[in-house]
Design an enzyme around this catalytic site. Structure first.
Site, PDB file in Angstrom:
ATOM      1  CG  ASP A 311     -17.469  33.504 -37.196  1.00  0.00           C
ATOM      2  OD1 ASP A 311     -18.691  33.654 -37.378  1.00  0.00           O
ATOM      3  OD2 ASP A 311     -16.668  34.448 -37.135  1.00  0.00           O
ATOM      4  NE  ARG A 342     -21.353  30.623 -41.762  1.00  0.00           N
ATOM      5  CZ  ARG A 342     -20.409  31.494 -41.430  1.00  0.00           C
ATOM      6  NH1 ARG A 342     -20.138  31.738 -40.160  1.00  0.00           N
ATOM      7  NH2 ARG A 342     -19.713  32.113 -42.354  1.00  0.00           N
TER       8      ARG A 342
HETATM    9  C1  S3P Z   1     -17.284  39.541 -36.262  1.00  0.00           C
HETATM   10  C2  S3P Z   1     -18.278  39.213 -35.396  1.00  0.00           C
HETATM   11  C3  S3P Z   1     -19.145  38.046 -35.551  1.00  0.00           C
HETATM   12  C4  S3P Z   1     -18.573  37.034 -36.540  1.00  0.00           C
HETATM   13  C5  S3P Z   1     -18.038  37.676 -37.766  1.00  0.00           C
HETATM   14  C6  S3P Z   1     -16.968  38.701 -37.439  1.00  0.00           C
HETATM   15  C7  S3P Z   1     -16.500  40.757 -36.007  1.00  0.00           C
HETATM   16  O1  S3P Z   1     -20.412  38.467 -35.999  1.00  0.00           O
HETATM   17  O2  S3P Z   1     -19.555  36.081 -36.885  1.00  0.00           O
HETATM   18  O3  S3P Z   1     -17.474  36.684 -38.617  1.00  0.00           O
HETATM   19  O4  S3P Z   1     -15.397  40.908 -36.590  1.00  0.00           O
HETATM   20  O5  S3P Z   1     -16.956  41.583 -35.195  1.00  0.00           O
HETATM   21  P1  S3P Z   1     -21.535  38.913 -34.927  1.00  0.00           P
HETATM   22  O6  S3P Z   1     -20.848  39.806 -33.992  1.00  0.00           O
HETATM   23  O7  S3P Z   1     -22.619  39.612 -35.672  1.00  0.00           O
HETATM   24  O8  S3P Z   1     -21.997  37.636 -34.301  1.00  0.00           O
END
Ligand code: S3P
Length: 428
Positions: A311, A342
């Protein structure tokens, strides 16, 4: 909105609570037995989507403005919502809740805003359907509205994850807690482990060994008192701002430092940023981080560090525009399916401000240092792009005008106020 322009940032801030942990604290509280209290819950739009969804699923949740109290009903005690669940912009809510609702005696429909409704869901629906759930996307697509049929049985699976995603892993774990027998998940790369940690915190059992995770069901969990640490993904904007905005020094209090989330700190160190970590609280996995304006060098960011900073890549790209040399970010194709694409959003919006940045199939190539200038940009409805562009605007005294600035409320409603406070040298 005209963004705040060139100004040193000085002072102390408490960044908002961790988004991932805030979501999960409501979810675990709801499916446990007994009371869960949540202190320092993230009062951002995404986490309210989770809170409201569980209220609609019949979970008593109260909020006295300080503490959220959840009266757990157990995973078998949820009730059918009277209408489809609107999950707003929140990918974490829609994906994790699929695992919770995969075995319920009632059907549910899940949807969100124009961005969420374009995000891929097969990554979650396929493994859950292999576990005997019945999830379908809109008109045979993989996109919301997602329909979850009533189901009385989940079977365990052994699943080699094709993507590095904590959201997918977590959805499978929530289903595995309800399946009869042992589910084994083999991760592509290790991703944030909050779900695993909270299964233990809420009295469940789970074995983790490198990329392999084993969980046996069915399990019954017990409500807990949770205090959410600050979100390193929100802190990241000020960690970078402190390093690149001239004459700055920022102290960030209570920043979460779970090792599955600290890739940004490794990158700052590799790029020779002046960062000091102190007051480490092992129990709460948090620390104070102080950052000062730094002479930065370029680096390469790829491989297994990517999920540990997924992120943060837009703001790391901005960091790289101020470092000497070429920074290469690779293996980050997941960025294409976030709130926006992004890779494109970061490259195009920063190019509009004068950065030398090229998008690639799986990342970005950034040459620095560059002098940024004013321009018209857009968050594109993505909170992290919006916050990154505000930090970029601090590098120029020309006007930067940003469309869709409201998007920041998804994870950091007080973001612009905190920037203003730091430009005035105030502490919070
Ligand atoms: C998150 C996992 C991430 C992240 C998202 C929050 C989570 O996504 O980008 O902002 O809380 O499990 P991905 O696991 O799909 O990469």
């Amino acid at each position: 909105m005209k963004l705040i322009s060139a100004h040193p940032l000085k002072g102390t801030i408490h960044v908002p609570a961790d988004k991932s942990i805030s979501h999960r604290s409501i979810m675990f509280g709801a499916i446990s037995h007994g009371k869960t209290t949540i202190k320092n819950f993230l009062r951002g739009e995404d986490c309210y989507s989770t809170l409201e969804a569980f209220k609609q699923l019949g979970v008593p949740i109260t909020d006295d403005g300080d503490t959220i109290s959840v009266t757990g009903v157990g995973v078998d005690g949820l009730s059918q919502p009277s209408e489809a669940l609107d999950l707003g912009n929140s990918g974490t809510t829609i994906r994790l809740i699929m695992g919770i609702l995969a075995k319920q005696p009632f059907e549910t429909v899940l949807y969100g805003d124009e961005y969420l409704n374009k995000r891929p869901m097969n990554r979650v629906m396929l493994p859950l359907n292999q576990m005997n759930a019945h999830l379908t996307g809109h008109e045979n697509s993989e996109y919301p509205p997602i329909h979850i049929a009533a189901n009385d049985r989940l079977t365990p699976i052994t699943y080699h994850m094709p993507v590095a995603s904590a959201q997918v892993k977590s959805a499978i774990l929530f289903a595995a807690l309800q399946a009869q027998g042992e589910t084994i998940i083999i991760e592509k790369e290790p991703t944030r482990n909050h779900t695993e940690e909270m299964i233990r915190q809420f009295g469940g059992t789970i074995d983790t060994n490198g990329k392999e995770i084993r969980v046996s069901g069915p399990q019954s969990l017990v409500g807990q008192d949770v205090t959410v640490p600050g979100d390193i993904s929100s802190a990241a904007f000020f960690l970078v701002a402190g390093a690149i905005v001239p004459d700055s020094e920022i102290v960030l209090k209570n920043v979460g430092i779970n090792p599955t989330r600290t890739g940004i700190l490794d990158v700052l160190e590799k790029m020779k940023a002046d960062v000091v970590i102190s007051e480490i609280d092992e129990a709460n996995q948090s620390a104070t981080i102080t950052v000062k304006t730094s002479n930065l060098t370029s680096t390469t960011i790829d491989g297994d560090i990517i999920p540990r900073l997924i992120d943060e890549i837009p703001i790391i790209a901005l960091l790289a525009t101020q470092a000497t040399g070429t920074t290469v970010i690779k293996n980050a194709e997941e960025l294409k399916v976030k709130e926006t694409n992004r890779i494109d959003a970061t490259a195009e919006e920063l190019t509009a401000l004068g950065a030398d940045i090229t998008p690639t199939e799986d990342g970005l190539i950034i040459n620095g240092p560059t002098n940024l200038h004013g321009g018209i940009v857009s968050s594109r409805g993505d909170h992290r792009i919006g916050m990154m562009l505000q930090i970029a605007a601090l590098l120029t005294d020309e006007v930067v005008d940003m469309e869709k600035s409201d998007a920041v409320s998804v994870s950091y409603p007080a973001f612009f106020e905190d920037v203003t406070r730091l430009t005035e040298g105030e502490n919070k």
